[in-house]
Design a protein around this motif. Structure first.
Motif, mmCIF file in Angstrom:
data_model
loop_
_atom_site.group_PDB
_atom_site.id
_atom_site.type_symbol
_atom_site.label_atom_id
_atom_site.label_comp_id
_atom_site.label_asym_id
_atom_site.label_seq_id
_atom_site.Cartn_x
_atom_site.Cartn_y
_atom_site.Cartn_z
ATOM 1 N N LYS A 404 10.001 -14.046 1.573
ATOM 2 C CA LYS A 404 8.944 -14.919 2.084
ATOM 3 C C LYS A 404 7.882 -15.243 1.039
ATOM 4 C CE LYS A 404 10.340 -15.289 6.381
ATOM 5 N NZ LYS A 404 10.654 -16.597 6.993
ATOM 6 N N GLY A 405 7.584 -14.287 0.148
ATOM 7 C CA GLY A 405 6.560 -14.519 -0.855
ATOM 8 C C GLY A 405 5.851 -13.226 -1.214
ATOM 9 N N TYR A 406 4.704 -13.357 -1.877
ATOM 10 C CA TYR A 406 3.979 -12.176 -2.335
ATOM 11 C C TYR A 406 2.478 -12.375 -2.104
ATOM 12 C CZ TYR A 406 2.245 -14.806 -6.327
ATOM 13 O OH TYR A 406 1.589 -15.734 -7.111
ATOM 14 N N CYS A 407 1.718 -11.286 -2.236
ATOM 15 C CA CYS A 407 0.261 -11.381 -2.143
ATOM 16 C C CYS A 407 -0.358 -10.195 -2.865
ATOM 17 C CB CYS A 407 -0.205 -11.410 -0.680
ATOM 18 S SG CYS A 407 0.050 -9.835 0.177
ATOM 19 N N PHE A 408 -1.660 -10.252 -3.026
ATOM 20 C CA PHE A 408 -2.429 -9.125 -3.545
ATOM 21 C C PHE A 408 -3.417 -8.722 -2.457
ATOM 22 C CE2 PHE A 408 -1.191 -11.599 -7.296
ATOM 23 C CZ PHE A 408 -0.555 -10.603 -8.031
ATOM 24 N N TYR A 409 -3.683 -7.431 -2.322
ATOM 25 C CA TYR A 409 -4.610 -6.986 -1.285
ATOM 26 C C TYR A 409 -5.363 -5.750 -1.766
ATOM 27 C CZ TYR A 409 -1.396 -3.156 -0.151
ATOM 28 O OH TYR A 409 -0.613 -2.031 -0.226
ATOM 29 N N ASP A 410 -6.531 -5.533 -1.159
ATOM 30 C CA ASP A 410 -7.297 -4.332 -1.503
ATOM 31 C C ASP A 410 -7.769 -3.566 -0.274
ATOM 32 O OD1 ASP A 410 -9.195 -6.131 -0.659
ATOM 33 O OD2 ASP A 410 -10.153 -6.358 -2.614
ATOM 34 N N LEU A 411 -7.357 -4.028 0.899
ATOM 35 C CA LEU A 411 -7.702 -3.349 2.142
ATOM 36 C C LEU A 411 -6.436 -3.010 2.912
ATOM 37 C CD1 LEU A 411 -10.632 -5.696 3.233
ATOM 38 C CD2 LEU A 411 -10.858 -3.417 2.261
ATOM 39 N N ASN A 412 -6.338 -1.777 3.393
ATOM 40 C CA ASN A 412 -5.119 -1.333 4.068
ATOM 41 C C ASN A 412 -4.778 -2.166 5.299
ATOM 42 O OD1 ASN A 412 -4.284 0.698 2.345
ATOM 43 N ND2 ASN A 412 -5.621 2.221 3.286
ATOM 44 N N TYR A 413 -5.817 -2.644 6.018
ATOM 45 C CA TYR A 413 -5.504 -3.378 7.239
ATOM 46 C C TYR A 413 -4.789 -4.692 6.935
ATOM 47 C CZ TYR A 413 -9.203 -6.980 6.948
ATOM 48 O OH TYR A 413 -9.975 -8.058 6.585
ATOM 49 N N GLN A 414 -4.969 -5.210 5.710
ATOM 50 C CA GLN A 414 -4.290 -6.455 5.348
ATOM 51 C C GLN A 414 -2.774 -6.261 5.277
ATOM 52 O OE1 GLN A 414 -6.891 -7.027 1.785
ATOM 53 N NE2 GLN A 414 -6.956 -9.140 2.456
ATOM 54 N N ILE A 415 -2.348 -5.073 4.860
ATOM 55 C CA ILE A 415 -0.915 -4.822 4.697
ATOM 56 C C ILE A 415 -0.299 -4.255 5.970
ATOM 57 C CG2 ILE A 415 -0.966 -2.440 3.814
ATOM 58 C CD1 ILE A 415 1.049 -5.292 2.271
ATOM 59 N N ASN A 416 -1.134 -3.622 6.803
ATOM 60 C CA ASN A 416 -0.623 -3.008 8.030
ATOM 61 C C ASN A 416 -0.602 -3.982 9.200
ATOM 62 O OD1 ASN A 416 -0.208 -0.503 6.827
ATOM 63 N ND2 ASN A 416 -2.329 0.112 7.142
ATOM 64 N N ASN A 417 -1.307 -5.090 9.077
ATOM 65 C CA ASN A 417 -1.336 -6.113 10.120
ATOM 66 C C ASN A 417 -0.439 -7.266 9.680
ATOM 67 O OD1 ASN A 417 -2.029 -8.410 11.689
ATOM 68 N ND2 ASN A 417 -3.986 -7.455 12.233
ATOM 69 N N ILE A 418 0.716 -7.407 10.326
ATOM 70 C CA ILE A 418 1.721 -8.383 9.875
ATOM 71 C C ILE A 418 1.202 -9.819 9.951
ATOM 72 C CG2 ILE A 418 2.883 -8.647 12.105
ATOM 73 C CD1 ILE A 418 4.599 -8.443 8.655
#
Length: 453
Positions: A404-418
């Motif tokens: 699907k693609g990629y992203c950068f994140y710095d908060l856990n909720y960004q990766i845990n919330n689909i």
């Protein structure tokens, strides 16, 4: 350079507003390198609804500097920059009006993150700064204050730069540099790139990308281009005007971006890389005895491949490893049949391990189970790896076997919330090359973690 700014005003009649607060972040495309934040005494009253919205009142501004006292600093920090703002026409108009009152013409190229977001982030219900960054999972503080809104715009613009696969933003910036008469030398270009993992773009004077590359050390790789003596290297050295880059932190994302952006931009010196980067593939076919045999051969689009390889040697090495670890009863005899275009197996030497002990049905179940668990097909996962900074992570999303693609994140909720994850994902093409890059990478390299769902 970009001057990313936000301005708060008194409100009131068109072209009669005064500035109450200004925040400018000087951004080099990767990080903030300078900043200016200040309240400003507009010398006229603030409208009541603005006081309620921003929290800035007349009493707060009595001792603040007047615009003419901060004008020099504004000119300095925006020198040689493209002005970027959310609804840029408003902020740019206000600045021009204030400078015009001082008898000075303030003229800069501008970019509007509202317009860029509509083009690069389609489908959002609202493109107001607050609602847009919230839907993208971008943290925001001090809403309706210049510093908070400007910093949110910095983070949004950084995401837009990543989403801009055709590099229209960077190309327009380079054209601005050409108009300014800047002509950088090769040494300056090398000095301007970091010794970090990422993608780099070599541009001609009109902004056209002539080469895209990836490296774990961008500076070292660009230096090799500009000191090379091959015909291709010398041609690039003669044509290069600028080098831009994107840090990725993750080597996997660098590989995926390079593959995709070469296909999108078709740089003249990447001709050979426009073709498949995995010319050999592994297939499973039944032999004359009914046993599934793994076969390494040149890619055949008519067949369903298990995985693929950049070189014959790599494929042969992995094939030996698979058969040995899984105790599959087949051995490569070391001969490559050029006529048939594949490795041939001498099953007669090892069928004794299967015949009489394991039926073709049982043996094939074992092979099929292994293949199903080692293919990307039908798997859903998030591959978490290094980010561009120590406190950042990268994520590659695969859903039902589709990249699907990629992203950068710095908060856990960004990766845990689909749902948040899907909003911040930079969409990429799902094709044979991208799937095989991912499959090869997680087979050979160590990532921080893989989250399956």
């Amino acid at each position: 350079m970009y001057a990313i700014l936000d301005i708060e005003t008194t409100g009131g009649q068109y072209n009669e507003e005064g500035i109450t607060e200004i925040a400018i972040y000087k951004f080099d495309g990767h990080e903030v390198v300078d900043q200016f934040i200040s309240l400003v005494n507009p010398e006229i009253p603030i409208q009541p609804f603005v006081v309620k919205l921003t929290g800035i009142n007349n009493a707060m501004l009595r001792s603040a500097p007047k615009f003419y006292e901060v004008a020099k600093r504004i000119i300095e920090i925006t020198e040689g920059c493209v002005v970027v703002a959310h609804n840029a026409s408003f902020d740019y108009r206000i600045l021009q009006t204030e400078f015009r009152r001082l008898g000075f013409e303030f003229k800069k190229p501008t970019l509007c993150t509202v317009e860029l977001s509509k083009k690069l982030l389609p489908g959002h219900k609202s493109y107001s700064l607050g609602k847009l960054v919230r839907s993208l999972g971008i943290p925001m503080a001090d809403r309706h204050r210049a510093s908070g809104d400007a910093m949110a715009t910095v983070k949004l613009f950084k995401m837009l730069l990543s989403k801009d696969l055709e590099k229209e933003i960077v190309k327009s910036y380079i054209k601005t540099e050409v108009k300014s008469g800047i002509s950088p030398k090769l040494m300056d270009l090398i000095d301007g790139v970091p010794s970090k993992t990422g993608i780099y773009y070599i541009h001609k004077e009109d902004g056209t990308i002539i080469y895209i590359g990836k490296s774990k050390n961008i500076k070292k790789r660009v230096n090799q281009h500009f000191t090379g003596t091959s015909r291709k290297a010398k041609k690039m050295q003669a044509e290069v005007f600028a080098v831009t880059y994107e840090e990725t932190g993750s080597e996997l994302i660098a590989l995926l971006k390079e593959s995709e952006e070469i296909k999108v931009n078709k740089p003249i010196y990447n001709r050979s890389q426009r073709k498949t980067i995995f010319p050999y593939a592994l297939y499973a076919e039944k032999d004359e005895n009914g046993y599934l045999a793994l076969k390494l051969q040149k890619t055949d689009g008519r067949k369903k491949e298990i995985t693929s390889f950049a070189t014959l040697l790599e494929g042969k090495s992995i094939l030996h490893k698979i058969t040995e670890e899984q105790q599959f009863c087949q051995k490569v005899n070391g001969l490559y049949n050029t006529k048939k275009g594949c490795f041939q197996y001498d099953l007669k030497q090892c069928l004794g391990a299967c015949v009489g002990k394991e039926s073709p049905e049982d043996y094939n179940k074992r092979v099929t189970y292994f293949l199903e668990n080692n293919q990307l097909q039908n798997q859903s996962m998030v591959i978490v790896d290094r980010g561009r900074t120590l406190d950042e992570r990268s994520a590659v999303l695969v859903e039902n076997g589709v990249y699907k693609g990629y992203c950068f994140y710095d908060l856990n909720y960004q990766i845990n919330n689909i749902d948040i994850l899907k909003n911040i994902i930079i969409p990429m093409q799902n094709n044979r090359d991208s799937r095989n890059i991912i499959q090869n990478y997680i087979r050979k390299k160590k990532v921080l973690k893989i989250v399956k769902f």
